[in-house]
Enzyme design. Sequence first.
Site, PDB file in Angstrom:
ATOM      1  N   ASN A 369      14.736 -12.395  45.394  1.00 34.23           N
ATOM      2  CA  ASN A 369      14.436 -10.975  44.694  1.00 34.23           C
ATOM      3  C   ASN A 369      13.077 -10.981  44.128  1.00 34.23           C
ATOM      4  OD1 ASN A 369      15.432  -8.643  42.838  1.00 34.23           O
ATOM      5  ND2 ASN A 369      14.146 -10.061  41.444  1.00 34.23           N
ATOM      6  N   GLU A 370      12.248 -10.123  44.707  1.00 35.78           N
ATOM      7  CA  GLU A 370      10.835  -9.910  44.320  1.00 35.78           C
ATOM      8  C   GLU A 370      10.086 -11.102  44.573  1.00 35.78           C
ATOM      9  OE1 GLU A 370      10.593  -7.966  40.622  1.00 35.78           O
ATOM     10  OE2 GLU A 370      11.459  -6.196  41.361  1.00 35.78           O
ATOM     11  N   ASN A 425      13.210  -2.684  45.194  1.00 34.90           N
ATOM     12  CA  ASN A 425      13.306  -2.376  43.885  1.00 34.90           C
ATOM     13  C   ASN A 425      11.872  -1.379  43.605  1.00 34.90           C
ATOM     14  OD1 ASN A 425      15.017  -4.489  43.907  1.00 34.90           O
ATOM     15  ND2 ASN A 425      13.992  -5.919  42.853  1.00 34.90           N
ATOM     16  N   TYR A 431       7.215   2.139  35.680  1.00 40.55           N
ATOM     17  CA  TYR A 431       6.116   1.343  35.474  1.00 40.55           C
ATOM     18  C   TYR A 431       4.825   1.793  35.791  1.00 40.55           C
ATOM     19  CZ  TYR A 431       9.471  -2.368  34.377  1.00 40.55           C
ATOM     20  OH  TYR A 431      10.255  -3.341  33.780  1.00 40.55           O
ATOM     21  N   TRP A 505      19.260  -0.448  38.145  1.00 43.05           N
ATOM     22  CA  TRP A 505      18.936  -1.542  37.109  1.00 43.05           C
ATOM     23  C   TRP A 505      18.755  -1.055  35.670  1.00 43.05           C
ATOM     24  CZ3 TRP A 505      19.269  -6.517  38.237  1.00 43.05           C
ATOM     25  CH2 TRP A 505      18.522  -7.458  37.364  1.00 43.05           C
ATOM     26  N   LYS A 526      16.773  -1.472  30.236  1.00 42.60           N
ATOM     27  CA  LYS A 526      17.035  -0.302  30.967  1.00 42.60           C
ATOM     28  C   LYS A 526      18.467  -0.167  31.601  1.00 42.60           C
ATOM     29  CE  LYS A 526      12.941  -1.494  33.983  1.00 42.60           C
ATOM     30  NZ  LYS A 526      12.311  -2.658  32.945  1.00 42.60           N
TER      31      LYS A 526
END
Length: 733
Positions: A369-370, A425, A431, A505, A526
Amino acid sequence: MRTMTVLSRDWTFVKQAADAEEAARLPGESVEVPHTWNATDGQDGGNDYHRGTCWYVRQLDKPTDLGDRRVWLEFRGAAMSAAVFLNKELLCEHAGGYSTFRVDLTDHLLAHNTIAVSVDNTENDRVYPQTADFTFYGGLYRPVLMLVVPACHFALGPDGGPGIHITTNVDPHLRHATVEAQAWIEGDASEVIFTINETRRAAAVVDGHASATFEMDHIRLWDGLRDPFLYDATASLASGDEVACRFGLRSFEIDPSRGFLLNGRPYPLRGVSRHQDRWGVGTAISDRMMREDMDIIRELGATTVRLAHYQHAQEFYDLCDECGIVVWAEIPYITMQLSDGRANMLSQMRELVVQSYNHPSIAVWGLSNEITAATPVDDALLKNHRDLNDLCHALDPSRLTTMANVFMLETDSELLSIPDVNSYNLYFGWYLGELEQNDSFLDDFHEAHPDMPLGLSEYGADANPDIQSAHPEKGDYSESYQCIYHEHMLEMIQSRPWLWATHVWNLFDFGADGRDEGGKHGQNQKGLVTFDRSLKKDAFYLYRAAWNKKDPFVHLCGSRYVDRAEDVTEVKVYSNCSEVSLFVDGALLGTQRGATVFRFQVPITGEHLIESKSGACCDAIQVRKVDAPNPRYSLSCERAVSNWFDREQVDPDFYSVVDTFGDLRKNDKAKAVIDRTMKEAAASRGDVATRVQDNPALQRMMERMTFLSLLKQGGADEQSVQQLNRVLQSIPK
């Protein structure tokens, strides 16, 4: 015969001890397991929760009449690393806080014994996760069990597996399946008896392994929400030991243009992600709490859940099996690659696949993930992903692999070619950037890679339900803006059926002790539901309206927005009904036909009762006209930065906050100003933001943004924005 005893009581927690001997001697605190020592300090902000080595101590008498039977301890979750001592002797070490492991006590048991378990969540460079936007709770936070088994028994040691694996090959059109049952045995056995659906097969044991094949006709499919039917399988030995599991007969496919297919039919995966922790409890959650989480997922009407960012409790995968929820399962290989973490990365993946293999709900294994948020795409990163991908396919050829890519990852990166399918994502509109950039990003990717399946693995916007606004905007943390954000994202997703899976998310707010924003400390907000599960935010009902067609309802948004200063206020209704009527003080204001979102403009002059109705469904809120906005509905700092700049005099020959990042960074003095501001803003978002702020791909994406957009996102007050603008206005272009 195998017996299982849950060891929940009579544990002593010792926060600090030099070794097992000292831990056993100290008085400590009486606790029940499951237990975490970060249930409070891991959720209160400050990024200062206790990370260290703590101890759990317990007395254990040797079972009577043991004979040649074996005694094992099973730990279902010890975060993040553990060492098990029996009578001061080290018997076992395990690294990885989310998987099951076991230790054989038999040959070391006395009549009366002391178990001491050290559990360590200290920061290090070898055990994942270490850098991520959630709290790394420490403790024996899942059950501990004592297993007593015959000398000849199904395997308990290797990778914490269940001892039995069921592999299926299903033809959904012919309603036929070939099922292979496998078992692993420790001890002297000649055969295993497998039973599926009352059909028995005897299989010879060769080198501790046995297998049998079943041909099944007229099968009943595991068919998602429609019919999550489960079969039972057992394996038994002459010694009396027996293991069992449930399995489902289904086929999964992922097509780049048709999306996800279940049993040969398109089956859109539209759902949410879940973290396992809860307010005031941390990760030491009960079975009841897990069932409550599943009830909320079912109410929402989701078809899928991404169980992020680690292996979840086997009980929750069981619930997904029972309820027909398709699962994305993954390991915590996240954000930043550890210098000495390769072995742990591979072992956590092996344990995830081996322990969770039999669950029909699991469709894909998530590799990472990321990971490129704070790690360059270099040879080491590529090799790790290739090896993870190969390991998954070697352990489980029946499932596909995927990964969740940070939105800064270039869409032509070599990394994208490794997993079977990909997801991104995306947080445009929260953001950075604008909501429409989500649409263009996905469309551009799909056009450039028409043969590569693409999903949306994360998207969301923080919302504090106490924050309300008549003019919501990106970054205000209002429940109102979260609705606008998700309305756009839902519409975007519905018009792109080729997205193989989409996951909000997050379903629930969760602990992120490094965060301090949106009026709360130590939480990522979130979630569609609050951290304690007590309040469903308005956006929850948007998705319920879109996804749950079985249970008619109407939901009036804005119940927490009572005091309203506007003369005409917008009232939104989320509903899965085709027609909705709105009443104000008992009088019909209007009726609308449509789907999901119904908008009404309501004049207000005093206190009003507003009701929405559709057939037998109804909901009501109260609003009150006030002279000025209620300050309780906004953050403590004033956020009125939208229109003030129109009043400022700006010299175009000097820099200002409406210049883009790209232009500002060309000047050393202007760059110093924005870099300092960004560093301060990142600090409020915790450890991850601080580590990724210098990501070159992120910097390239931000070059087109204005400095003002960042300030608004960060909740800057008018005075601060004016001051920064004046500083920039002193720097000539």
